[in-house]
Design a protein around this motif. Sequence first.
Motif: not given
Length: 130
Positions: A68-69, A129-130
Amino acid sequence: DRAAQDGTGALPLGCPSVIPSRYALAVRRRIEGAKDGHGNSVQQWGDPIAWMVRQVDPGASVRPFEQGRDLSMVLFTVHSDAGPNVPTEFDLVVVDGVEYAVQGRPSDWTRGPFPNPAAGVVTFLKAVSG
């Protein structure tokens, strides 16, 4: 130049490095005690200052899996002479317009039982990032 005189190839005393500092990065120093408009403590960094470095190792790109990431990390290793503009572990460094956090205290290789001013400093940078 002692190396030229005695043929040993040793660096003359006081010579920081035979490797030129060709790359300019920018260091943004963390401002201690910065407050927002309501008096709350906030993290804030000052204007960029030039930091001349010898080498920037290619950024390693890491994409650890987390369901989910879409996480991405870019890691750089920077080699420079010791000096007043070397960042601390609280500063940000700008590389190609992107801000990177300094990971831990930079390693100062100029100290030791036989100090070598040409050894320099190694600094690790990271952006997530993310």
